[in-house]
Design a protein around this motif. Structure first.
Motif, mmCIF file in Angstrom:
data_model
loop_
_atom_site.group_PDB
_atom_site.id
_atom_site.type_symbol
_atom_site.label_atom_id
_atom_site.label_comp_id
_atom_site.label_asym_id
_atom_site.label_seq_id
_atom_site.Cartn_x
_atom_site.Cartn_y
_atom_site.Cartn_z
ATOM 1 N N GLU A 1 31.748 -16.462 -42.410
ATOM 2 C CA GLU A 1 31.046 -15.392 -41.686
ATOM 3 C C GLU A 1 31.213 -15.536 -40.171
ATOM 4 N N THR A 2 31.219 -16.812 -39.734
ATOM 5 C CA THR A 2 31.338 -17.052 -38.273
ATOM 6 C C THR A 2 32.672 -16.545 -37.747
ATOM 7 N N ILE A 3 33.754 -16.866 -38.475
ATOM 8 C CA ILE A 3 35.099 -16.441 -38.023
ATOM 9 C C ILE A 3 35.215 -14.935 -38.097
ATOM 10 N N ASP A 4 34.695 -14.345 -39.223
ATOM 11 C CA ASP A 4 34.789 -12.882 -39.339
ATOM 12 C C ASP A 4 33.995 -12.202 -38.244
ATOM 13 N N GLN A 5 32.811 -12.751 -37.880
ATOM 14 C CA GLN A 5 31.999 -12.159 -36.816
ATOM 15 C C GLN A 5 32.713 -12.246 -35.473
ATOM 16 N N ALA A 6 33.378 -13.399 -35.239
ATOM 17 C CA ALA A 6 34.117 -13.564 -33.976
ATOM 18 C C ALA A 6 35.252 -12.550 -33.876
ATOM 19 N N ILE A 7 35.965 -12.367 -34.986
ATOM 20 C CA ILE A 7 37.073 -11.392 -34.979
ATOM 21 C C ILE A 7 36.516 -10.005 -34.771
ATOM 22 N N GLN B 1 41.493 -21.798 -42.641
ATOM 23 C CA GLN B 1 40.272 -22.031 -43.428
ATOM 24 C C GLN B 1 40.477 -21.628 -44.885
ATOM 25 N N GLN B 2 41.102 -20.495 -45.137
ATOM 26 C CA GLN B 2 41.343 -20.043 -46.513
ATOM 27 C C GLN B 2 42.265 -20.999 -47.258
ATOM 28 N N ASN B 3 43.303 -21.458 -46.566
ATOM 29 C CA ASN B 3 44.213 -22.425 -47.230
ATOM 30 C C ASN B 3 43.485 -23.712 -47.587
ATOM 31 N N ASN B 4 42.632 -24.145 -46.664
ATOM 32 C CA ASN B 4 41.865 -25.379 -46.908
ATOM 33 C C ASN B 4 40.968 -25.223 -48.127
ATOM 34 N N GLU B 5 40.306 -24.047 -48.227
ATOM 35 C CA GLU B 5 39.436 -23.809 -49.370
ATOM 36 C C GLU B 5 40.218 -23.792 -50.665
ATOM 37 N N GLN B 6 41.402 -23.152 -50.650
ATOM 38 C CA GLN B 6 42.221 -23.122 -51.872
ATOM 39 C C GLN B 6 42.649 -24.519 -52.278
ATOM 40 N N ASN B 7 42.990 -25.339 -51.284
ATOM 41 C CA ASN B 7 43.402 -26.712 -51.601
ATOM 42 C C ASN B 7 42.236 -27.495 -52.209
ATOM 43 N N GLN B 8 41.059 -27.281 -51.629
ATOM 44 C CA GLN B 8 39.888 -27.984 -52.161
ATOM 45 C C GLN B 8 39.559 -27.502 -53.568
ATOM 46 N N GLU B 9 39.669 -26.194 -53.833
ATOM 47 C CA GLU B 9 39.432 -25.699 -55.185
ATOM 48 C C GLU B 9 40.438 -26.278 -56.159
ATOM 49 N N GLY B 10 41.692 -26.459 -55.770
ATOM 50 C CA GLY B 10 42.697 -27.061 -56.658
ATOM 51 C C GLY B 10 42.411 -28.513 -56.926
ATOM 52 N N ASN B 11 41.854 -29.181 -55.904
ATOM 53 C CA ASN B 11 41.562 -30.619 -56.092
ATOM 54 C C ASN B 11 40.324 -30.839 -56.935
ATOM 55 N N PRO C 1 32.003 -25.593 -31.701
ATOM 56 C CA PRO C 1 31.306 -26.766 -32.252
ATOM 57 C C PRO C 1 31.211 -26.723 -33.800
ATOM 58 N N LYS C 2 30.906 -25.524 -34.352
ATOM 59 C CA LYS C 2 30.793 -25.425 -35.807
ATOM 60 C C LYS C 2 32.116 -25.699 -36.487
ATOM 61 N N VAL C 3 33.172 -25.134 -35.910
ATOM 62 C CA VAL C 3 34.489 -25.371 -36.516
ATOM 63 C C VAL C 3 34.811 -26.854 -36.512
ATOM 64 N N LEU C 4 34.573 -27.510 -35.376
ATOM 65 C CA LEU C 4 34.868 -28.935 -35.280
ATOM 66 C C LEU C 4 33.959 -29.743 -36.226
ATOM 67 N N ALA C 5 32.654 -29.333 -36.299
ATOM 68 C CA ALA C 5 31.728 -30.050 -37.187
ATOM 69 C C ALA C 5 32.134 -29.894 -38.665
ATOM 70 N N GLU C 6 32.515 -28.638 -39.027
ATOM 71 C CA GLU C 6 32.917 -28.403 -40.420
ATOM 72 C C GLU C 6 34.195 -29.150 -40.750
ATOM 73 N N GLY D 1 30.115 -25.721 -49.857
ATOM 74 C CA GLY D 1 29.564 -26.744 -48.980
ATOM 75 C C GLY D 1 30.627 -27.619 -48.392
ATOM 76 N N ASN D 2 31.827 -27.606 -48.963
ATOM 77 C CA ASN D 2 32.900 -28.459 -48.459
ATOM 78 C C ASN D 2 33.878 -27.675 -47.585
ATOM 79 N N SER D 3 33.643 -26.331 -47.259
ATOM 80 C CA SER D 3 34.548 -25.549 -46.383
ATOM 81 C C SER D 3 34.465 -26.060 -44.964
ATOM 82 N N THR D 4 35.566 -25.910 -44.220
ATOM 83 C CA THR D 4 35.656 -26.450 -42.848
ATOM 84 C C THR D 4 34.841 -25.622 -41.868
ATOM 85 N N VAL D 5 34.932 -24.253 -41.872
ATOM 86 C CA VAL D 5 34.207 -23.370 -40.952
ATOM 87 C C VAL D 5 33.605 -22.260 -41.778
#
Length: 736
Positions: free
Chosen positions: A354-360, A330-340, A422-427, A347-351
Motif C-alpha cells: 500500500e505504501t508503494i502504491d500510495q507513493a506512486i 517487492q513483487q519478485n521478493n514476495e513470489q520468491n518467498q511464496e515459492g520457498n 525508513p519502512k522500506v529499509l526496515a522491511e 508478514g515477511n514482505s519487504t515493503v
C-alpha cells in the motif's frame, strides 16, 4: 389189617429173640447217624482253622522316597502280618517259596515286588501307576484251599489299600483344612474376583471395539508412516532447494537494498528539483500578475512555465519509475518467498504494498497537476488578446496550482524521508532476518531428516508388532469371550447352588477324623435274621437228611422186603406189613441222629422238638420211597434208590445255592424229595417260617402218597416178574 400187624409183630419178635439180628438192627440204627455226625463235625468250623494253612510271604520291596520321606510299605506289611494269625504266614525267599508251593508244602505264595512302594508313591505324580501283588496258588492240593488262600490274599490287598487310602486321605484332609483356612482368608479377594469376572463380561464388547479401533488405527498409522517414508527423499530435496532459494532470495534482497540505497539520493534530489521548479513557477506567476502582459511577454511566460513544468515532469517521472522498480522488486521478493515457504506470508514482505502504491499515486497526482499547469499556460497566449482579466485569473489559478504542487512535492518529500524510505529499509531488514531464521530452520530440518527416518523405521516395526498382537487378540476374542461368559455363568450357577462359606466350613475339617473315616469308610453291621452259629450247624440239615436216606438204603440192602410165608398174605398186606417194620427202624435211626446232633454235637438248633418231628416225617417219606422201589422192583429198585441219592446230593441245594447249580440240576430241583426235606430241617435249625414248613410238608406228603399208591397197586402185578429177575441174578453166583 390183622395180617399187616401180624407181619410187623413177627418181625420185631424175631429181632428181639435173635441176638444177632438185634445187633445188626442196632448197628443199622446207629450207622446212618455216624455218617451225619462225622461230616458235621468235620465241617464244624473249618474257617477258624485257617491259621494252620501255610501261606508264604516274599517281600522284595525296596522302599521309596516320596517328597523327602522314606516309605517301605512291604516291610510294614510284613510287620503287621507277623501279628496277624489268620494264616500260618511263612516269610521266606522267592525260590524257596516257589519250590515248597510246587511240592505242596505251601498252599499259596504272595510276592510283594521290589517296586511296590515306588508305585504307591507315584500317586502324587502326573502319571500314577498301580502297585501289584503277585499271587501264586497250587490248586491241585485241595478244592477249597485255593479259595480260602485267595480270600487271604484279597484281605492283604484290602489292608494295604485301606491303609494307603487312609494315609492319602489324611494328607488330603490336611491340605483341604489348609485350603479352607486360605479360602477363608482370601474370601474378600474371591468376591472381588467374581466382580472382576462379571465386569469383564460386561465390558468385553467395548474391549473388542477398542481393540478393533486400535487395529484399524495401527493400519492407518502404518499407511501414514509409509507415505511419510516415501516423502522423506522429496523432503530432503525440498529442504535443499529451500536453502538454495533462501540464499538466492537473501542475495536478491541485499541487492535490492543496495539499489534502494543507491536510488534513494536520486529520488530525493529529483523531488527537491521538482519542488524547486514548482516554487520557481509559483514565484514567476506572482511576478507576472503584477506586470501588464503583452503577447510577447505572455509567450515568454508561457515558454518559461512550459520549460519549468516539463523539467518537473521529467523529474517526477524519474521518481515514478524508481518507485515502479521498487514495486517490481517487492513483487519478485514476495513470489520468491511464496515459492520457498509454500504459502503467502504477508508478514515477511519487504515493503508494504500500500505504501508503494500510495507513493506512486502521489507522484502521478503531482504529474497530473504539472500537466494541467502546462496546459493552462498554453491558454494564456490565446486569451491574452481577449481578456486581460481572464489572464490574470488564469495566472492566479496557475499560481495557486503551482503553490499547491510545490506543497504536494514538499509533503511527498517529507513522506518519503520519514515513512517510505525508513519502512522500506526496515522491511528489507526484517525480510533478511526472516530468511535467516528460515534458513536456520531448514538447516535443522535437514539435519533432523535422518533421525526422523530412523524413528519412522523403528515405529513401523513397532506398529507391525502391535498389529500382530492386536490381530492375535482379535482372533482369540471369540474364545476369550466364550470362556469368560462360561466362567461368569458358572459362578452365577455356583452362587445359586452353593454357598462358599459352606464349602469353607466343609474344607475346615479334622484331618485325624478324616483319616480314620477313610481307613474304614463303610462298616458292615451284620444282622442275621436266622442266625447260624457255624458252618457245621449250617450243614446239619443236609447231612441229617442224607443220613436218613442212607439209613433207608442200608435197611433195604440187608433186610428182606418180603415177609416169611408170603402165600398166606395178599400183596398189599405184605407191602404194608414190611413197610411198617422198615419205618419203625427208620424212626429209631431218626431219633439217634437228631438227638445226637443236639446233645452229642451240641448243634445249636432253634426248635429241638420240631427238629425231631421233622426228622421223623422225613424218615417216613424216604423209607416209603426206598422201600417201595425195592419192594416193587427188587434189585432194580435198589439201583433206582442209589441214582436218586446221587441226583439229590447234587440237585437239592444242600451244599450250594440252587441258583449256582447247572441248569439241569436247577430243572430237577423241584422234583427231588431232598429239596423239601433239607428245607424243612433248616426251618427247625434256623427258625421256623410256618408257610415254608407247610409247603415242605405238603410236597413230602405228595411224594409219600405217590409211592404208597405205587406200592399198593404194583406190588402184586410186578411181584412175579421181579422174583424171576431176582432168581436169574442169583444163578450167576454174583448176587444173593
Amino acid at each position: 389189617m390183622k395180617n399187616i400187624w401180624k407181619i410187623f409183630s413177627n418181625d420185631w419178635k424175631n429181632i428181639s429173640t435173635n441176638w444177632v439180628a438185634l445187633i445188626l438192627i442196632g448197628g443199622l440204627t446207629i450207622l446212618p447217624s455216624l455218617y451225619a455226625w462225622f461230616n458235621i463235625e468235620a465241617s464244624w468250623d473249618p474257617y477258624s482253622q485257617t491259621d494252620q494253612l501255610p501261606v508264604a510271604i516274599v517281600n522284595e520291596d525296596e522302599g521309596a522316597t516320596v517328597r523327602e520321606k522314606e516309605i517301605d510299605v512291604g516291610n510294614k506289611l510284613v510287620e503287621n502280618l507277623k501279628d496277624e494269625d489268620s494264616f500260618d504266614w511263612q516269610f521266606t525267599e522267592r525260590d524257596k517259596a516257589m519250590d515248597k508251593l510246587e511240592y505242596g508244602d505251601y498252599y499259596a505264595v504272595i510276592v510283594i515286588p521290589e517296586n511296590f512302594s515306588e508305585r504307591l508313591g507315584s500317586v502324587i505324580s502326573d502319571e500314577p501307576k498301580k502297585s501289584e501283588v503277585e499271587y501264586y496258588v497250587n490248586e491241585k492240593i485241595n478244592a477249597i484251599a485255593p479259595k480260602i488262600t485267595e480270600k487271604g490274599a484279597s484281605v492283604i490287598v484290602d489292608q494295604i489299600t485301606s491303609h494307603f487310602i487312609s494315609e492319602v486321605n489324611g494328607t488330603v484332609a490336611e491340605l483341604f483344612n489348609d485350603l479352607g483356612m486360605e479360602l477363608e482368608n482370601d474370601l474378600p479377594d474371591i468376591k472381588r474376583f467374581e466382580e472382576y469376572v462379571f465386569k469383564l463380561e460386561e465390558n468385553l464388547p467395548e474391549i473388542h471395539d477398542l481393540i478393533s479401533g486400535a487395529y484399524s488405527d495401527s493400519q492407518r498409522a502404518a499407511s501414514v508412516i509409509n507415505d511419510v517414508q516415501d516423502l522423506i527423499p522429496q523432503a530432503e530435496q525440498t529442504t535443499s532447494q529451500g536453502l538454495s532459494t533462501i540464499d538466492e532470495t537473501t542475495a536478491f534482497i541485499n541487492e535490492a537494498e543496495q539499489r534502494l540505497n543507491e536510488l534513494s539520493p536520486r529520488v530525493k534530489e529529483d523531488l527537491q528539483k521538482a519542488q524547486k521548479t514548482a516554487e520557481d513557477v509559483n514565484g514567476f506567476l506572482k511576478d507576472v500578475q503584477s506586470v501588464d502582459l503583452d503577447l510577447e511577454t505572455v509567450t515568454e511566460i508561457k515558454d518559461r512555465i512550459s520549460n519549468r513544468t516539463s523539467q518537473s515532469l521529467e523529474n517526477l517521472q524519474a521518481v515514478e519509475q524508481l518507485l515502479q522498480q521498487v514495486k517490481e522488486q517487492q513483487q519478485n521478493n514476495e513470489q520468491n518467498q511464496e515459492g520457498n515457504n509454500g504459502e503467502n506470508n504477508e508478514g515477511n514482505s519487504t515493503v508494504p504494498q500500500e505504501t508503494i502504491d500510495q507513493a506512486i499515486a502521489d507522484v502521478q497526482a503531482i504529474e497530473e497537476a504539472l500537466t494541467t499547469i502546462q496546459s493552462d499556460s498554453s491558454q494564456i497566449e490565446q486569451q491574452i488578446t481577449d481578456k486581460q482579466k481572464e489572464i490574470n485569473d488564469t495566472l492566479t489559478a496557475l499560481e495557486e496550482r503551482s503553490g499547491e504542487t510545490a506543497d504536494q512535492i514538499d509533503a511527498f518529500l517529507t513522506e518519503y524521508n520519514e515513512n517510505i524510505e525508513p519502512k522500506v529499509l526496515a522491511e528489507i531488514g526484517q525480510a533478511k532476518q526472516t530468511l535467516s531464521n528460515a534458513r536456520s530452520i531448514l538447516s535443522d530440518i535437514q539435519s533432523t531428516i535422518p533421525e526422523v527416518e530412523s524413528i519412522l523405521n523403528n515405529t513401523e516395526g513397532h506398529i507391525q508388532e502391535g498389529q500382530d498382537i492386536l490381530e492375535y487378540m482379535l482372533n482369540e476374542y471369540p474364545y476369550v469371550n466364550e470362556k469368560v461368559n462360561q466362567m461368569a455363568d458358572r459362578i452365577r450357577e455356583i452362587q445359586g447352588e452353593t454357598d462358599i462359606n459352606e464349602i469353607i466350613d466343609l474344607l475346615k475339617n479334622d484331618p485325624g477324623a478324616e483319616q480314620n473315616f477313610f481307613e474304614e469308610p463303610v462298616t458292615l453291621n451284620k444282622n442275621a435274621l436266622f442266625p447260624i452259629e457255624n458252618y457245621g450247624t449250617g450243614m446239619t440239615p443236609f447231612y441229617t437228611v442224607l443220613s436218613l436216606w442212607v439209613g433207608a438204603l442200608l435197611l433195604v440192602s440187608l433186610l428182606s422186603t418180603d415177609p416169611v410165608g408170603m402165600a398166606e398174605y395178599r400183596s398189599f398186606e405184605q407191602y404194608f406189613g414190611k413197610l411198617a417194620t422198615f419205618v419203625s427202624i427208620g424212626f429209631l435211626q431218626t431219633l439217634v441222629v437228631t438227638l445226637g446232633n443236639v446233645f452229642l454235637l451240641n448243634v445249636n438248633v432253634s426248635a429241638v422238638v420240631p427238629f425231631v418231628l421233622f426228622g421223623l416225617a422225613t424218615s417216613f417219606v424216604f423209607m416209603t420211597i426206598v422201600f417201595t422201589l425195592v419192594s416193587v422192583l427188587g434189585d432194580v429198585g435198589k439201583a433206582g434208590a442209589i441214582v436218586m441219592l446221587v441226583l439229590q446230593i447234587a440237585g437239592s441245594g444242600g451244599t450250594y445255592p440252587v441258583a449256582l447249580l447247572p441248569e439241569f440240576f436247577q430243572t430237577i430241583h423241584p422234583f427231588l424229595p431232598f429239596s423239601y426235606a433239607v428245607d424243612l430241617m433248616r426251618e427247625a435249625v434256623g427258625g421256623i417260617v410256618a408257610a415254608r414248613v407247610q409247603t415242605d410238608l405238603t410236597f413230602l406228603s405228595i411224594f409219600a402218597g405217590v409211592f404208597l399208591v405205587i406200592g399198593i397197586f404194583l406190588k402184586g402185578p410186578l411181584h412175579k416178574r421181579t422174583k424171576q429177575v431176582k432168581m436169574k441174578s442169583r444163578e450167576s453166583g454174583l448176587f444173593h
